[in-house]
Scaffold this active site. Structure first.
Site, PDB file in Angstrom:
ATOM      1  N   HIS B 263       0.821  -1.225   0.000  1.00 26.31           N
ATOM      2  CA  HIS B 263       0.000   0.000   0.000  1.00 26.31           C
ATOM      3  C   HIS B 263       0.848   1.265   0.000  1.00 26.31           C
ATOM      4  CE1 HIS B 263      -3.971  -1.811   0.425  1.00 26.31           C
ATOM      5  NE2 HIS B 263      -3.391  -2.736   1.166  1.00 26.31           N
ATOM      6  N   ASP B 323      -0.567  -4.900   6.017  1.00 27.24           N
ATOM      7  CA  ASP B 323      -1.558  -5.788   5.394  1.00 27.24           C
ATOM      8  C   ASP B 323      -1.315  -5.970   3.907  1.00 27.24           C
ATOM      9  OD1 ASP B 323      -2.169  -3.039   5.157  1.00 27.24           O
ATOM     10  OD2 ASP B 323      -4.147  -3.555   4.380  1.00 27.24           O
ATOM     11  N   GLU B 324      -1.843  -7.058   3.391  1.00 27.09           N
ATOM     12  CA  GLU B 324      -1.944  -7.310   1.947  1.00 27.09           C
ATOM     13  C   GLU B 324      -0.641  -7.073   1.179  1.00 27.09           C
ATOM     14  OE1 GLU B 324      -6.451  -6.529   0.728  1.00 27.09           O
ATOM     15  OE2 GLU B 324      -5.398  -4.651   1.158  1.00 27.09           O
ATOM     16  N   VAL B 325       0.415  -7.714   1.618  1.00 28.01           N
ATOM     17  CA  VAL B 325       1.676  -7.563   0.894  1.00 28.01           C
ATOM     18  C   VAL B 325       1.722  -8.576  -0.251  1.00 28.01           C
ATOM     19  CG1 VAL B 325       4.181  -7.529   1.091  1.00 28.01           C
ATOM     20  CG2 VAL B 325       2.760  -6.832   3.031  1.00 28.01           C
ATOM     21  N   ASP B 376      -2.640  -9.498   9.462  1.00 24.44           N
ATOM     22  CA  ASP B 376      -1.772 -10.234   8.554  1.00 24.44           C
ATOM     23  C   ASP B 376      -0.406 -10.494   9.191  1.00 24.44           C
ATOM     24  OD1 ASP B 376      -3.633  -8.399   7.391  1.00 24.44           O
ATOM     25  OD2 ASP B 376      -2.919  -8.948   5.397  1.00 24.44           O
TER      26      ASP B 376
END
Lengths: 548, 530
Positions: B263, B323-325, B376
């Site tokens: 992000h 998050d969300e790597v 995460d």
């Protein structure tokens, strides 16, 4: 030498403006692509060659030649041969409105003071009304000609049209490209329904949305003014209807002056106001101020104290309706009135012994749709005497009520296949029709649902060319269960803009990527004009909404 | 062990109140529902010309206390919205005084994770007494008092006795200023509305992929290149200070989030070399992935940035994201792969992410900040500090209970957001879903349940900007506010909550908050904007 220089200067200005604009759109697209993983439909948006035009005109020829616009020298004027002159206040008001849209109010004009007019500057928009009757002082109607043409130095138009060719670079300078547009709507009826019964809508929010409708070339305001929940229309003939039936008799009503203001505000923007007084169902609020109008429901052999639809067996009902619609036809100048007729619940009628007796007398047996037809038939006769045409919801047609051939049938039910069948049935019976089913904008969901609204086409059904021609347009409906002045405007725009383009532009204007690009800029234009139109996706507008 | 002391005192009050008759229906004007109270049925008029706020004689704070002095001004206008010029004439003046007493003078400080928000309120004829440990508790009490005043043409009050305190210490709202820029005015307005629902944490998701509006004094290029617009779409240092000080006066903490290593697309524009260059075969593709964890320069940059952020934002917590790597870009990059080899990570990229997050957490720990990270991070780490808070956002709609169970079992504190992704809209009364969440209803011991520090309502910004933020947030977020403040047993019936929440939304409208309707109906004073 001097010619060369001038040419260079013009070219430079042009590339500067365009460069910056594209940069802005590119940013936007980068962001869009970054986020697109979550999306159902993957839009790959390029800046549209049509810039921000919305809805897309029927014929556009753009050239690369650009002209500067400055507030100090630019004017909108009547063309020499126009049939409308300075006495046409409708156009004069529109000139001022659009001038302010383009240049903002006094503050921004200061910047341009003292600047001389150069050769690459556009100084005049000539408005030439070509038909013998400019219709300046009359009301728009279903048959009004809304076509217009624009040429580089003159602008012929019949009706009020948007000025969307103007764009702004980062220094606030305005430009316009040499453009030829010839434009007219695909459908004559392009409407929006607002519901002022489930929640009262203050006049201010109605006017702001009329303004926004004009920016989107929507030309019908379908005013679903009363319903079960409240009766805010202040009737001169029956003042007790709102006195008893409104949420509040003073603060939550539309006075005759309010209604007049809405109609005139709409007229000045080329918008028709079609009121809906829905009967015999959806009338709980009517009963409070008009005793005996509604059917008393029975529980066993005794009245239960609750009421059902309008009582169709009493003469007093029809006397009331005659007087009431006489008033309505005088108050609302449009040639059409919407009579509703949807969702009639028969259980209360069934419970009432007087109704049962009447059914027997009439030989209706147990078929209550015959009773409904009986009521509607009488109502239509009443309204016919007021010399109004009428629109009714599809159930009235479905139930086989005898209708005048010029009745408009409003289709709202079912899924895609069902409404397409309905459109085919209605038109094969020779009636004109209006579609709303795919455009119930009060139904919200997460994501870009405007794409679904954009893809629906009112002429997509099995039928002959003659049948297709009976489709006069459509309406986006914003029912009011969950909507009031707090959320109406961002919920409606720019989602209704998708419907506006479907109803105005040519049938083959279906490129969703191009639409995304133009609509994104169009929504920022609405924001810039003070309308809180919500975003389509992650992005920004040069001037964010400040009206918090 | 301050806690157990507090609970002892609290039980005494509960005992007193349970002896008195508990009558829920007479205080329906207050949202979220107070813990315990009793009130009379007769009502007395309140007169704006004879209404006073004052400090108790024993109070640790006295006149000059910035938080309370400004709260008095604010709540006077909220209690008497029609009072304008002071020239109203009433036949008789019966004075009414609200006397506020607090135990600790924290008037110039900031609210923090340990701040007590507990208060006692007693209203009798002619006066009210509000006692709290801290000014933050007094603020909550003033909010309650303002909601107790009836607004039918004139103001009225009833006598009452109340003990109130929040069920959870952390009651937050996340706003996302990266997907769309929110003008400062929209943020300040949201803070006002948060106080009305007794929210106490503003989680500022200030930057993300689409834009970097935070103007850093150490790295000004981050916003000059990474914001949507370098002049108009940024938060200057004074904007940030304004938000923090406004929040402080409302008893709200400001928790900034600088999410990395994913992000971060917008960061790369102003900080070359920060992001991982993605490769297409043997050559760089020109696109960039997450922060480059293989370079020492990355950590030097982060240390400087977080040093700045730590001094700008006074709260002792900081949100580090995590998050969300997406590993695909790291995988494509030969330098990253070489680094993996060197570190002995094999081809397990979660180890690389763990390595990165540990470094970042260590940086902020060294700055005396406690970290909050998205859940995460838990999946890949054992070595993050035990005081780190895991932010639960996955498992919508119903599986978040498993996540709560799993993570609290490891002894970590958690913050629940999964059921309150309020940016997800649907047709109808979805507030009912937010209301019926049971944050501690998961399999686990009592100790595990205590590790739930609270919850957060998230308003992600893909489809939200200043045009639609307020009506989308309110009153839907208020449903979560009651869940986080009030006793769960007393507020388990969503149908009973409905008319109360309808009243409360009209109250929000009266206060100028653009709160949307729950269903058909009307408010006495409708919203007059567009």
């Amino acid at each position: 030498m001097s010619t060369t220089l001038k040419f260079t200067a013009l070219l430079l200005a042009l590339s500067l403006c365009r460069g910056l604009r594209h940069d802005y759109i590119d940013n936007y697209i980068d962001n869009y692509i970054d986020e697109v993983t979550e999306e159902e439909a993957e839009l790959v948006a390029q800046p549209s060659k049509y810039g921000s035009l919305w809805p897309l005109p029927q014929k556009v020829q753009l050239s690369e030649v650009s002209f500067k616009l400055t507030s100090s020298s630019f004017r909108i004027v009547d063309a020499k041969d126009s049939t409308a002159g300075p006495s046409c206040s409708l156009l004069q008001d529109a000139y001022r409105r659009y001038y302010e849209y383009m240049f903002g109010i006094a503050k921004r004009q200061q910047l341009n003071k003292g600047r001389r007019t150069g050769p690459s500057e556009l100084t005049e928009l000539q408005v030439w009304i070509t038909s013998p009757d400019s219709e300046c002082d009359s009301y728009p109607s279903l048959t009004s000609d809304e076509s217009c043409e624009s040429l580089p130095h003159s602008y012929h138009l019949h009706r009020v049209a948007g000025i969307q060719l103007v764009y702004e670079d980062e220094y606030g300078a305005k430009s316009i490209n040499s453009t030829t547009i010839s434009d007219f709507p695909r459908f004559a009826h392009r409407g929006i329904l607002l519901d002022s019964s489930r929640h009262f809508l203050p006049i201010k929010v109605i006017l702001a949305n009329l303004e926004t409708m004009a920016m989107n070339k929507i030309n019908v305001f379908h005013w679903h003014i009363v319903d079960d929940q409240s009766f805010p229309y202040l009737s001169r003939t029956f003042p007790q209807l709102s006195q008893q039936g409104a949420y509040h008799p003073y603060t939550h009503v539309y006075t005759p002056a309010d209604v007049k203001m809405v109609i005139e505000f709409a007229r000045l923007r080329g918008i028709r106001v079609i009121p809906e007084f829905d009967t015999p169902g959806h009338t709980q609020s009517w009963g409070k101020g008009q005793p005996d109008l509604l059917t008393p429901c029975y529980s066993g052999s005794k009245p239960s104290g609750t009421f059902g639809p309008v009582n169709p067996i009493l003469n007093t009902t029809y006397d009331f309706m005659s007087q009431f619609f006489k008033e309505i036809s005088a108050v609302f100048p449009d040639a059409y009135v919407h009579l509703g007729g949807d969702e009639v619940d028969f259980t209360c009628w069934k419970s009432n012994p007087d109704i049962q007796k009447f059914m027997d007398q009439q030989g209706f047996g147990q078929d209550y749709s015959k009773l409904e037809s009986f009521y509607i038939q009488k109502l239509l006769d009443i309204v016919t005497t007021t010399e109004k045409g009428y629109t009714i919801w599809q159930e009235v047609f479905d139930n086989g009520v005898k209708l005048k051939p010029d009745t408009l049938i409003h289709v709202w039910k079912g899924n895609q296949q069902q409404y397409q069948n309905e459109m085919a049935n209605v038109t094969s019976s020779g009636y004109r029709t209006l579609l709303s089913t795919p455009w119930y904008l009060n139904r919200i969901s997460y994501g870009q649902d405007w794409q679904g609204h954009y893809k629906a086409d009112p002429q997509d059904f099995k039928g002959t060319e003659a049948q297709k021609k009976l489709v006069i347009g459509g309406e986006a409906c914003l029912w009011g269960e969950y909507v009031d002045a707090t959320n109406l405007t961002p919920r409606l725009w720019p989602r209704a803009s998708a419907v506006a383009e479907r109803l105005w532009s040519a049938k083959d204007v279906t490129d969703i990527n191009d639409a995304f690009s133009r609509l994104s800029v169009h929504r920022c234009r609405m924001v810039d004009r003070g309308i809180p139109a919500e975003p389509l996706f992650s992005s920004y507008c040069p001037h964010e909404y400040k009206g918090i | 062990m301050v806690r157990s002391g507090r609970y002892t005192r609290l039980n005494v009050y509960l005992l007193i109140l349970s002896v008195l008759q508990l009558n829920l229906h007479t205080v329906e004007g207050v949202w979220p529902l107070p813990q315990a109270f009793t009130s009379s049925t007769e009502r007395y008029p309140l007169n704006p010309q004879a209404f006073y706020f004052g400090y108790g004689r024993q109070s640790a704070a006295q006149q000059g206390c910035s938080v309370l002095d400004s709260a008095f001004r604010r709540y006077f206008s909220l209690i008497f919205p029609d009072y304008t010029d002071g020239r109203l004439h009433f036949s008789q003046y019966k004075p009414f005084t609200v006397e506020v007493s607090i135990d600790h003078d924290d008037c110039e400080g900031y609210p923090n994770e340990d701040s007590s928000e507990r208060y006692n309120l007693s209203v009798s004829a002619g006066q009210a007494s509000l006692k709290a440990e801290t000014v933050w508790g007094a603020l909550r009490g003033l909010e309650t008092f303002s909601q107790l005043v009836y607004q039918n043409d004139f103001a009225y009050y009833r006598t009452l006795l109340m003990l109130n305190f929040p069920r959870f210490q952390f009651r937050g709202i996340l706003l996302d200023t990266s997907r769309h820029y929110l003008p400062v005015q929209a943020i300040l307005k949201t803070l006002d509305a948060m106080a009305y629902s007794k929210f106490n944490v503003f989680h500022w998701h200030i930057v993300d992929d689409p834009s970097f509006p935070y103007q850093s004094s150490s790295f000004p290029d981050l916003s000059s290149k990474g914001a949507f617009h370098p002049m108009t779409h940024i938060y200057t240092q004074s904007d940030v200070r304004r938000v923090i000080s406004h929040a402080r006066l409302w008893g709200i903490r400001v928790l900034p989030e600088f999410d990395s290593p994913g992000h971060t697309t917008s960061w790369g524009k102003g900080q070359p070399g920060l992001l991982t260059p993605c490769y297409n075969g043997g050559t760089p593709s020109g696109t960039f992935g997450p922060v480059n964890p293989a370079l020492p320069s990355t950590y030097q940059f982060m240390a400087r940035l977080f040093k700045e952020v730590s001094s700008v934002f006074p709260d002792s917590y900081i949100h580090l994201g995590g998050d969300e790597v997406d590993f695909s870009c790291w995988k494509s990059n030969p330098d990253v792969r070489a680094f993996m080899q060197k570190m002995g990570f094999g081809s397990d990229f979660t180890k690389l992410e763990a390595f990165y997050m540990e470094n970042i957490v260590n940086i902020t720990s060294a700055l005396n900040k406690t970290s909050i990270v998205w859940q995460d991070v838990f999946d890949y780490h054992e070595r993050i500090p035990k005081d780190t808070v895991l932010h639960i956002w996955k498992g919508i709609p119903a599986k978040y209970q498993e996540e709560l169970s799993r993570i609290t079992k490891a002894g970590m504190r958690v913050l629940l957001a999964a059921p309150w992704y309020i940016n997800h809209i649907s047709y109808g009364q979805d507030w009912r879903n937010y209301y019926t969440v049971q944050p501690q209803n998961f399999s686990g011991t009592e100790e595990q349940k205590k590790l739930v520090i609270g919850g957060e309502v998230c308003m992600w910004g893909e489809y939200v900007d200043a045009t639609n933020l307020s009506p989308r947030l309110w009153p839907r977020a208020s449903a979560a506010a009651e869940r986080l403040w009030s006793d769960e047993k007393q507020t388990s019936n969503v149908d009973k909550a409905f008319p109360r929440l309808q009243d409360f939304r009209c109250k929000l409208l009266r206060r100028g908050i653009q709160a949307e309707p729950l269903y058909v109906g009307h408010c006495k004073h409708e919203y007059q904007g567009v």
